[in-house]
Design a protein around this motif. Structure first.
Motif, PDB file in Angstrom:
ATOM      1  N   LEU A   1       0.828  -1.207   0.000  1.00 17.42           N
ATOM      2  CA  LEU A   1       0.000   0.000   0.000  1.00 17.42           C
ATOM      3  C   LEU A   1       0.862   1.257   0.000  1.00 17.42           C
ATOM      4  O   LEU A   1       0.577   2.229  -0.716  1.00 17.42           O
ATOM      5  CB  LEU A   1      -0.926   0.002   1.220  1.00 17.42           C
ATOM      6  CG  LEU A   1      -2.104  -0.973   1.185  1.00 17.42           C
ATOM      7  CD1 LEU A   1      -2.825  -0.994   2.522  1.00 17.42           C
ATOM      8  CD2 LEU A   1      -3.074  -0.622   0.062  1.00 17.42           C
ATOM      9  N   VAL A   2       1.922   1.243   0.808  1.00 20.74           N
ATOM     10  CA  VAL A   2       2.851   2.380   0.824  1.00 20.74           C
ATOM     11  C   VAL A   2       3.506   2.531  -0.544  1.00 20.74           C
ATOM     12  O   VAL A   2       3.627   3.646  -1.078  1.00 20.74           O
ATOM     13  CB  VAL A   2       3.913   2.194   1.924  1.00 20.74           C
ATOM     14  CG1 VAL A   2       5.002   3.261   1.809  1.00 20.74           C
ATOM     15  CG2 VAL A   2       3.279   2.236   3.306  1.00 20.74           C
ATOM     16  N   ALA A   3       3.919   1.412  -1.133  1.00 14.17           N
ATOM     17  CA  ALA A   3       4.564   1.453  -2.450  1.00 14.17           C
ATOM     18  C   ALA A   3       3.594   1.937  -3.523  1.00 14.17           C
ATOM     19  O   ALA A   3       3.990   2.668  -4.448  1.00 14.17           O
ATOM     20  CB  ALA A   3       5.098   0.069  -2.805  1.00 14.17           C
ATOM     21  N   THR A   4       2.339   1.559  -3.427  1.00 11.51           N
ATOM     22  CA  THR A   4       1.328   2.022  -4.385  1.00 11.51           C
ATOM     23  C   THR A   4       1.189   3.538  -4.314  1.00 11.51           C
ATOM     24  O   THR A   4       1.176   4.235  -5.349  1.00 11.51           O
ATOM     25  CB  THR A   4      -0.039   1.363  -4.087  1.00 11.51           C
ATOM     26  OG1 THR A   4       0.086  -0.053  -4.193  1.00 11.51           O
ATOM     27  CG2 THR A   4      -1.096   1.857  -5.066  1.00 11.51           C
ATOM     28  N   THR A   5       1.086   4.063  -3.102  1.00 12.25           N
ATOM     29  CA  THR A   5       0.945   5.512  -2.914  1.00 12.25           C
ATOM     30  C   THR A   5       2.187   6.254  -3.410  1.00 12.25           C
ATOM     31  O   THR A   5       2.094   7.275  -4.105  1.00 12.25           O
ATOM     32  CB  THR A   5       0.711   5.832  -1.425  1.00 12.25           C
ATOM     33  OG1 THR A   5      -0.428   5.102  -0.965  1.00 12.25           O
ATOM     34  CG2 THR A   5       0.488   7.315  -1.219  1.00 12.25           C
ATOM     35  N   TYR A   6       3.342   5.737  -3.068  1.00 11.26           N
ATOM     36  CA  TYR A   6       4.617   6.347  -3.463  1.00 11.26           C
ATOM     37  C   TYR A   6       4.726   6.440  -4.981  1.00 11.26           C
ATOM     38  O   TYR A   6       5.041   7.506  -5.540  1.00 11.26           O
ATOM     39  CB  TYR A   6       5.756   5.514  -2.886  1.00 11.26           C
ATOM     40  CG  TYR A   6       7.137   5.906  -3.352  1.00 11.26           C
ATOM     41  CD1 TYR A   6       7.791   6.998  -2.804  1.00 11.26           C
ATOM     42  CD2 TYR A   6       7.799   5.163  -4.340  1.00 11.26           C
ATOM     43  CE1 TYR A   6       9.070   7.356  -3.233  1.00 11.26           C
ATOM     44  CE2 TYR A   6       9.067   5.503  -4.759  1.00 11.26           C
ATOM     45  CZ  TYR A   6       9.701   6.598  -4.206  1.00 11.26           C
ATOM     46  OH  TYR A   6      10.965   6.952  -4.628  1.00 11.26           O
ATOM     47  N   ASN A   7       4.456   5.345  -5.662  1.00  8.61           N
ATOM     48  CA  ASN A   7       4.592   5.334  -7.117  1.00  8.61           C
ATOM     49  C   ASN A   7       3.495   6.154  -7.797  1.00  8.61           C
ATOM     50  O   ASN A   7       3.711   6.726  -8.872  1.00  8.61           O
ATOM     51  CB  ASN A   7       4.565   3.894  -7.632  1.00  8.61           C
ATOM     52  CG  ASN A   7       5.868   3.165  -7.347  1.00  8.61           C
ATOM     53  OD1 ASN A   7       6.899   3.468  -7.931  1.00  8.61           O
ATOM     54  ND2 ASN A   7       5.828   2.213  -6.429  1.00  8.61           N
TER      55      ASN A   7
END
Length: 214
Positions: free
Chosen positions: A37-43
């Motif tokens: 989820l963090v990686a989704t938001t970051y990208n």
């Protein structure tokens, strides 16, 4: 790039990597979900859409498995209790394979019963996977003493041993009126209460009621 955004990106990556080191299936799913989820938001903030799609898909997969695992954790249709002889070859293989882990929970447990010792052994199966072992010694006078109640690391966040205690007929057939856990650590108290034990003296006791499923 904002420093906090870069930190978040590294945090997401670290959580995903950390999740891959977890033996416990539930812990793996939760860490992997948060990381994805963090990686989704970051990208998404950076506009890297292929990685947004990949991490979003991973998040959905993790949510599905978390829902399924939690839905099945108390489902008797998912877990099966199989009684085996205390000296059963497969049981002894499981106990030898996990001897070091078992010793941390039951340091005094001996896999092979003493001559003349009456002991009942139960494997808890999830499909073809053995996820737990419960062994109860006949102490006489209708008392069964729990010598071992162990769960594999993968399923330690669940309580597969509960299915042994749910089947009260198993213990009644052995002539037990009650099942006793002589002593329990702080982390076991919630589990014991959940499967019907009550504190009595220095230990925990569960009455055997034939017509009860709990």
């Amino acid at each position: 790039m904002f420093p906090w955004l870069e930190i978040a990106g590294w945090l997401g990556s670290a959580l995903i990597v950390l999740s891959l080191t977890q033996a416990r299936v539930l812990r793996f799913r939760w860490l992997n979900l948060v990381g994805s989820l963090v990686a989704t938001t970051y990208n998404a903030i950076l506009g890297i859409w292929p990685f947004v799609a990949m991490n979003a898909a991973i998040s959905v997969i993790n949510i599905y498995w978390l829902w399924r695992l939690n839905r099945e954790r108390h489902d008797a249709a998912v877990y099966e209790v199989v009684e085996v002889a205390p000296d059963d070859a497969y049981l002894l293989h499981v106990l030898r394979t996990h001897a070091a882990d078992i010793a941390t929970f039951a340091p005094g447990f001996v896999a092979v019963p003493e001559p003349g010792e009456e002991r009942s052994a139960f494997l808890v199966q999830r499909g073809d996977e053995t996820v737990g072992v419960v062994e109860v010694r006949d102490a006489g006078d209708g008392v069964g003493v729990v010598e071992l109640d162990w769960v594999t690391k993968r399923f330690r966040d669940f309580t597969p041993g509960e299915f042994v205690y749910r089947r009260s007929g198993i213990f009644a057939a052995k002539g037990f009126d009650r099942v006793v856990v002589p002593e329990a650590g702080p982390g076991e108290l919630g589990y014991l209460r959940g499967v019907g034990f009550r504190p009595e003296g220095a230990g925990w006791v569960r009455d055997v009621v034939v017509d009860s499923e709990t």
